[in-house]
Design a protein around this motif. Structure first.
Motif, PDB file in Angstrom:
ATOM      1  N   ASN A   1     -37.102 -47.958   2.584  1.00 37.42           N
ATOM      2  CA  ASN A   1     -35.779 -47.365   2.419  1.00 37.42           C
ATOM      3  C   ASN A   1     -34.750 -48.132   3.234  1.00 37.42           C
ATOM      4  N   THR A   2     -35.100 -49.376   3.573  1.00 39.94           N
ATOM      5  CA  THR A   2     -34.226 -50.207   4.398  1.00 39.94           C
ATOM      6  C   THR A   2     -33.803 -51.471   3.665  1.00 39.94           C
ATOM      7  N   VAL A   3     -33.796 -51.421   2.342  1.00 39.28           N
ATOM      8  CA  VAL A   3     -33.400 -52.575   1.546  1.00 39.28           C
ATOM      9  C   VAL A   3     -31.882 -52.661   1.501  1.00 39.28           C
ATOM     10  N   ILE A   4     -31.381 -53.639   0.758  1.00 32.37           N
ATOM     11  CA  ILE A   4     -29.935 -53.872   0.701  1.00 32.37           C
ATOM     12  C   ILE A   4     -29.270 -52.725  -0.044  1.00 32.37           C
ATOM     13  N   ARG A   5     -28.535 -51.915   0.685  1.00 36.61           N
ATOM     14  CA  ARG A   5     -27.807 -50.794   0.104  1.00 36.61           C
ATOM     15  C   ARG A   5     -26.825 -50.274   1.154  1.00 36.61           C
ATOM     16  N   ALA A   6     -25.923 -49.409   0.730  1.00 39.61           N
ATOM     17  CA  ALA A   6     -24.911 -48.884   1.648  1.00 39.61           C
ATOM     18  C   ALA A   6     -25.541 -48.093   2.783  1.00 39.61           C
ATOM     19  N   GLN A   7     -26.723 -47.538   2.567  1.00 40.40           N
ATOM     20  CA  GLN A   7     -27.382 -46.729   3.583  1.00 40.40           C
ATOM     21  C   GLN A   7     -27.680 -47.516   4.847  1.00 40.40           C
ATOM     22  N   SER A   8     -27.747 -48.844   4.762  1.00 42.11           N
ATOM     23  CA  SER A   8     -28.005 -49.658   5.952  1.00 42.11           C
ATOM     24  C   SER A   8     -26.964 -49.403   7.030  1.00 42.11           C
ATOM     25  N   PHE A   9     -25.724 -49.123   6.626  1.00 42.67           N
ATOM     26  CA  PHE A   9     -24.669 -48.855   7.591  1.00 42.67           C
ATOM     27  C   PHE A   9     -24.909 -47.539   8.326  1.00 42.67           C
ATOM     28  N   ALA A  10     -25.611 -46.619   7.696  1.00 47.99           N
ATOM     29  CA  ALA A  10     -25.798 -45.292   8.283  1.00 47.99           C
ATOM     30  C   ALA A  10     -26.839 -45.287   9.395  1.00 47.99           C
ATOM     31  N   TYR A  11     -27.783 -46.223   9.389  1.00 49.04           N
ATOM     32  CA  TYR A  11     -28.865 -46.197  10.384  1.00 49.04           C
ATOM     33  C   TYR A  11     -28.345 -46.300  11.818  1.00 49.04           C
TER      34      TYR A  11
ATOM     35  N   LEU B   1     -18.440 -44.895   4.499  1.00 53.30           N
ATOM     36  CA  LEU B   1     -19.539 -45.846   4.364  1.00 53.30           C
ATOM     37  C   LEU B   1     -20.719 -45.322   3.567  1.00 53.30           C
ATOM     38  N   HIS B   2     -21.092 -44.058   3.808  1.00 50.75           N
ATOM     39  CA  HIS B   2     -22.293 -43.537   3.142  1.00 50.75           C
ATOM     40  C   HIS B   2     -22.271 -42.023   3.133  1.00 50.75           C
ATOM     41  N   GLY B   3     -22.918 -41.450   2.125  1.00 53.50           N
ATOM     42  CA  GLY B   3     -22.902 -40.002   1.942  1.00 53.50           C
ATOM     43  C   GLY B   3     -23.614 -39.219   3.015  1.00 53.50           C
ATOM     44  N   THR B   4     -24.461 -39.882   3.823  1.00 57.04           N
ATOM     45  CA  THR B   4     -25.114 -39.158   4.918  1.00 57.04           C
ATOM     46  C   THR B   4     -24.112 -38.703   5.977  1.00 57.04           C
ATOM     47  N   ALA B   5     -22.853 -39.096   5.816  1.00 57.38           N
ATOM     48  CA  ALA B   5     -21.816 -38.573   6.702  1.00 57.38           C
ATOM     49  C   ALA B   5     -21.803 -37.047   6.665  1.00 57.38           C
TER      50      ALA B   5
END
Length: 501
Positions: free
Chosen positions: A141-151, A185-189
């Motif tokens: 789940n750490t591939v190229i995607r917007a979620q990388s900014f959330a980590y 940046l990402h929906g996990t906000a």
């Protein structure tokens, strides 16, 4: 009287002087090398990041649907800043730079996690190992995607909350700009906002009951600003529609694995369950040995564990918090392990450094074709060429090729039916698209009748390609080991066949 940096660090809940930087650096370097080595490919979220970023760079923040034919009239690009950043990186250094920055974001999160563990009195070697456990759970789940900014943002948020739980004060208000940035940046906000508002609400009540008005004001401001942070983006209150369309969407959960609940016997969830049981066992063991667990951390970990049982995509956030609870609990009840010898540490450092150099070298030499290896390039090229000759034609592509079409062939915008923006489509249309891909009614084959060109990936959806090869009333214009493209013979006038075809 001046205050030393170490004193300032302790007041924030961080003991920098006691944090072995070598272990922290080794953690980040190893995670970067592993992630870089195994994430040299693009999938549909990656292509969406790039095509969405190109739109932002050329046209500004999107407001109206401009990419697909089946989407809603309005387009809310909650991740616009991540999309734009990836696109600008691509214009400067191509796919390798995009992959490097994505992996650097992920690696920075785990380096921060290791530092957080050390700051909470976890021996450095254990902090290194616990961090790697969390990385294994998150891996894939750490591939190229917007979620990388959330980590890294999530680890910083966790650090701020735990530091405030140890020593309350106005420094907690640093969560406000963090949430405002995250909201673009990402929906996990939304998850982060929920944690901040919940924590602030509890401590607002406690401060008011203890008659500490200054502290109560801090938590009141944090709660109010945190709740408002969800609107700290170009869309304001309209962003609610974005979250509402995705969260709890039964169609998305039914057909997209990462939105579905985890299974104990699934390989993608095995690490999560192992860590979950380990965290429960260590916490229970610690309580039995008289260890007082940090209440704030227990509540956060329990909440994230419950959330992770609702969707695979939430496993990563549990892992990041869970290892902190397990690591600091074990550090209290079990003595620190003997330190590795300096010779072994040097060898380990050299091995990690060599791995980083090799991974960076491999990444720099990775071709565009390698990054794009999951998509049917010839089939997409044929479909794009066909729509250029027939401007009114529309394309029904599968999940593997739809977003890639829009990125690699921008002239197909307005011709492609669906892409990775699942929140953009009504549930009925979305269900028909997924059942078309899976070969079930009502999507198959009825949905195809509404379009002029069909594109599918043989690697991603071999059964769909096999069905398309036998579909009557259609002509194959491209087919290879990567995929297939077909056109309707009865709707659009076909160009004459070349001799020998």
């Amino acid at each position: 009287m001046s205050i030393s940096p170490q004193s300032r660090a302790r007041r924030f809940g961080v003991v920098i002087a006691g944090a072995p930087p070598g272990w922290i650096a080794a953690t980040g370097a190893l995670c970067f090398a592993v992630n870089t080595f195994f994430s040299r490919y693009l999938f549909w979220d990656s292509y969406l990041d790039l095509s969405g970023g190109r739109f932002v760079a050329h046209h500004g923040i999107p407001r109206h649907e401009a990419l697909t034919t089946a989407g809603q009239r309005n387009w809310i690009d909650q991740q616009w800043l991540a999309h734009w950043t990836y696109y600008e990186l691509w214009t400067f250094g191509g796919y390798p730079l995009v992959a490097a920055v994505s992996s650097l974001l992920v690696a920075s999160a785990f380096a921060l996690l290791c530092a957080l563990l050390v700051a909470r009195k976890v021996p450095a070697q254990r902090a290194f190992l616990w961090t790697l456990v969390a990385f294994v759970v998150c891996f894939g789940n750490t591939v190229i995607r917007a979620q990388s900014f959330a980590y890294p943002l999530f680890v910083l948020l966790l650090w701020l909350i735990l530091a405030d739980a140890r020593r309350q004060g106005p420094r907690f208000l640093l969560v406000i700009p963090l949430l405002a940035l995250w909201s673009n940046l990402h929906g996990t906000a939304l998850l982060a906002i929920t944690l901040v508002v919940g924590y602030s609400g509890i401590h607002l009540f406690l401060a008011a009951r203890a008659r500490r008005p200054h502290l109560a004001a801090v938590y009141l401001l944090a709660a109010a600003a945190g709740a408002a942070a969800r609107f700290a983006n170009p869309y304001g209150p309209s962003i609610v529609h974005y979250y509402r369309a995705l969260i709890g969407n039964r169609v998305v959960a039914q057909y997209i694995a990462e939105w579905a609940p985890p299974s104990l016997w699934s390989i993608v969830s095995m690490g999560f369950f192992v860590l979950l049981f380990a965290v429960i066992f260590v916490a229970a063991y610690g309580v039995g040995r008289g260890c007082q667990l940090t209440p704030t951390l227990v509540v956060i970990v329990a909440s994230l564990a419950l959330l992770a049982t609702r969707g695979i995509r939430y496993q990563a956030w549990f892992a990041l918090a869970g290892v902190v609870l397990a690591g600091e609990t074990l550090a209290v009840v079990r003595p620190a392990p003997p330190e590795l010898s300096a010779h072994i540490r040097r060898l380990g450092s050299l091995a990690i450094l060599a791995f980083v150099v090799v991974a960076a070298g491999v990444l720099s030499r990775t071709s565009d074709a390698t990054f794009e290896r999951l998509v049917p390039r010839n089939a997409m090229s044929a479909a794009a060429a066909y729509t250029a000759l027939h401007p009114g034609s529309t394309i029904l592509a599968d999940d593997q090729s739809s977003s890639a079409l829009l990125w690699l062939y921008p002239q197909t915008a307005g011709h492609v039916a669906f892409d990775a923006r699942l929140e953009q489509y009504a549930n009925g249309r979305l269900r028909n698209w997924f059942t078309y891909i899976n070969g079930k009614e009502p999507g198959w084959p009825a949905l195809a009748a509404s379009y002029d060109v069909l594109v599918a990936s043989r690697k991603g959806n071999p059964n769909l390609v096999a069905r398309l090869e036998k579909l009557s009333g259609w002509r194959i214009i491209a087919a290879d080991e990567q995929g297939i493209a077909l056109v309707r013979a009865d709707r659009v006038k076909l160009p004459p066949r070349r001799s020998g075809e």
